[in-house]
Design an enzyme around this catalytic site. Structure first.
Site, PDB file in Angstrom:
ATOM      1  N   ASP A   4       0.824  -1.214   0.000  1.00 30.83           N
ATOM      2  CA  ASP A   4       0.000   0.000   0.000  1.00 30.83           C
ATOM      3  C   ASP A   4       0.853   1.257   0.000  1.00 30.83           C
ATOM      4  OD1 ASP A   4       0.837  -0.795   2.653  1.00 30.83           O
ATOM      5  OD2 ASP A   4      -0.412   0.838   3.416  1.00 30.83           O
ATOM      6  N   GLU A   5       0.245   2.352  -0.409  1.00 37.15           N
ATOM      7  CA  GLU A   5       0.822   3.697  -0.315  1.00 37.15           C
ATOM      8  C   GLU A   5       2.264   3.750  -0.827  1.00 37.15           C
ATOM      9  OE1 GLU A   5      -1.605   5.630   3.389  1.00 37.15           O
ATOM     10  OE2 GLU A   5       0.086   4.352   3.936  1.00 37.15           O
TER      11      GLU A   5
END
EC number: 3.2.1.52
Length: 530
Positions: A323-324
């Site tokens: 993620d991210e």
């Protein structure tokens, strides 16, 4: 019609009346989470001074002592540290419950995803002698049955006895979802081992069954990795670390309570702390994450970590994050930019390359993979078909994931992030993992859900009041059959308040229902009214 047929019909009618009666008086129930089927009466039994565990007829040998330990914990929590004098002369004519007979049908105590957690519990109103009767397919189902039994026991302060109210009980129970998780984060703040073990105890009370351990992140790398021993140079300090033995103890302790431990290794982002021990994992000294995609050493380290994980974490899944991911460090670092060009990769396809290569490494160690939803949102058709997509950004993702034929875990941040302290328990209770998923085949691809206790503002001083009682609201959503869930959370307020007070009596610092996370009592008053 013969007598036998008439009796069968009469018995069925009586059972139906009992169940309807229980439904009609559901406000009188104090069990959390709500079982699949419950009937109860209005009489009281007393627990014998020498309340015993019987296992005649059970196929489970209990050589490891899991059942015996569960029974011992049952006695501890029903006594809640009181001295039980059990002077039955003060107790009147109430019958005595001598013990509980537990029959487990499987000799195997392997704990894995999809293990049968069902149980049947009956507690008679009388008998000579009287015994409760608990049957389960596995010992893990039996542990849930013991938890339920503990919730119908009450200490009587006048007689100094343990009473079982509302007998006779007949409970048939099983979970709605096989994955019912709680995430803890030991990178943003170190959580001492006793704190983690206490969280595990409290999870068992609510029948949550997966501890998602977000071990490392940008801020710190506290876990010992024998294959690459300098990695835990990224710990905050030399005393804020977990040895391999510590990790194994967390897995062992959780397993004996029917809880799996899901280890997360978040790559390629959220990994700056890795470079404290091995600076070559950074793209550059000034641009330190995501991990250096151009360096084969990066993937050797991932392989070594997952190899060490496989010796400790026996759950079939591993979480690889994903993620991210801000890939700007890759394009801003000249040597990595050159490598990307040579391999015909841009920022987007490089992200895909890294995630898929990490997946292949995990598969080689026998794991099935969980990734955060950005991987699906960017290249879902390229993910391993053994992947599970972990939804967190918002609603609607589970519907898309299951339509694509992949499995999903729901943790949408607007409802099931515990660090969002303004989110109320009513929001947690109302969050339905199968929203807008009507196809039965696709519904089965949602393996469950998870509440997430991210640690930016959490440490050992406030973790319990931030988790509870809101996690309990989600626990009922994940355990209880959909048709048995309250359509309006206000219908369960009294029962949840009772569970919150039960947690407090067991030494778990659960906040009041009023307010969001980490709320304090507003005024003096009874626990049951707050």
């Amino acid at each position: 019609m013969g007598k036998l047929g008439f009796r069968s019909i009469l018995f069925a009618a009586i059972v139906q009346i009992l169940v309807v009666s229980a439904d009609a008086n559901i406000k009188n129930l104090k069990i959390w989470p709500m079982p699949l089927s419950v009937s109860y009466g209005h009489r009281t039994l007393l627990l014998s001074n020498d309340f015993v565990l019987k296992t005649e007829g059970s196929k489970y040998p209990d050589t490891s002592g899991i059942l015996k330990e569960g029974f011992s914990r049952l006695l501890d929590v029903v006594k809640v540290a009181h001295v039980v004098d059990a002077n039955f002369s003060y107790a009147g004519p109430s019958p005595v419950l001598k013990g509980i007979q537990v029959v487990v049908l499987s000799p195997n105590d392997e704990l894995q995803y999809g293990v049968d957690e069902s149980y049947n519990l009956t507690i008679p109103a009388h008998g000579n002698p009287a015994y409760a009767y608990l049957t389960a397919k596995t010992v893990h189902g039996a542990l849930h049955g013991l938890q339920t039994f503990s919730q119908v026991c009450h200490f009587n302060f006048t007689t100094r006895t343990i009473e079982v109210h509302q007998v006779p009980w007949t409970i048939v129970d099983r979970p709605r979802f096989s994955y019912r998780g709680l995430l803890i984060d030991t990178s943003r703040h170190y959580l001492p081992l006793p704190v983690i073990l206490k969280v595990i105890d409290s999870m068992a009370y609510a029948k949550l069954n997966v501890l998602h351990w977000h071990i490392v992140d940008t801020q710190s790398f506290p876990l010992e990795i024998p294959s690459f021993p300098k990695l835990w140079n990224g710990a905050y300090s030399s005393s804020e670390r977990y040895t391999v033995t510590d990790a194994a103890e967390i897995v062992r302790y959780a397993g004996r309570r029917g809880i799996n431990v899901l280890a997360e290794l978040d790559v390629p982002g959220h990994a700056q702390s890795w470079g404290n021990g091995y600076p070559s994992l950074w793209p550059s000294k000034d641009c330190q994450q995501p991990l250096d995609i151009s360096n084969d050493f990066t993937f050797k380290v991932i392989d070594g970590i997952l190899s060490d994980f496989s010796k400790i974490f026996k759950y079939r899944f591993v979480h690889l994050g994903g993620d991210e991911v801000d890939t700007s460090c890759w394009t801003l670092t000249p040597r990595i930019r050159k490598w990307l060009r040579q391999n015909k990769l841009n920022r987007t396809t490089a992200y895909e390359y890294f995630v898929l290569r990490a997946q292949k490494i995990a598969l080689s160690h026998g794991y099935e993979i969980i990734n955060w939803e950005e991987t699906f949102n960017n290249f879902g058709n390229k993910l391993s078909r053994n992947s599970i997509v972990h939804n967190w950004l918002g609603g609607g993702v589970a519907q898309q994931v299951t339509a694509a034929g992949l499995r999903c875990i729901v943790s949408n941040q607007d409802k099931w992030y515990l660090d969002h302290i303004d989110t109320t328990w009513q929001d947690f209770y109302s969050n339905e993992p199968l929203t807008n998923i009507t196809n039965p085949k696709q519904q089965r691809l949602v393996i469950g859900g998870e509440v997430c206790m991210w640690g930016e503002h959490i440490d050992g001083s406030n973790i319990e009041t931030t988790i509870w009682p809101r996690a309990a609201a989600a626990a009922e959503r994940l355990w209880t059959a959909y048709d048995n869930l309250a359509k309006n959370p206000s219908q369960v307020t009294r029962r949840l308040a009772h569970f919150r007070c039960l947690l407090n009596r067991r030494g778990v610092a659960s906040g009041p229902l009023t307010g969001g996370g980490r709320a304090a009592p507003e005024d003096p008053g009874s626990c049951y009214q707050q």
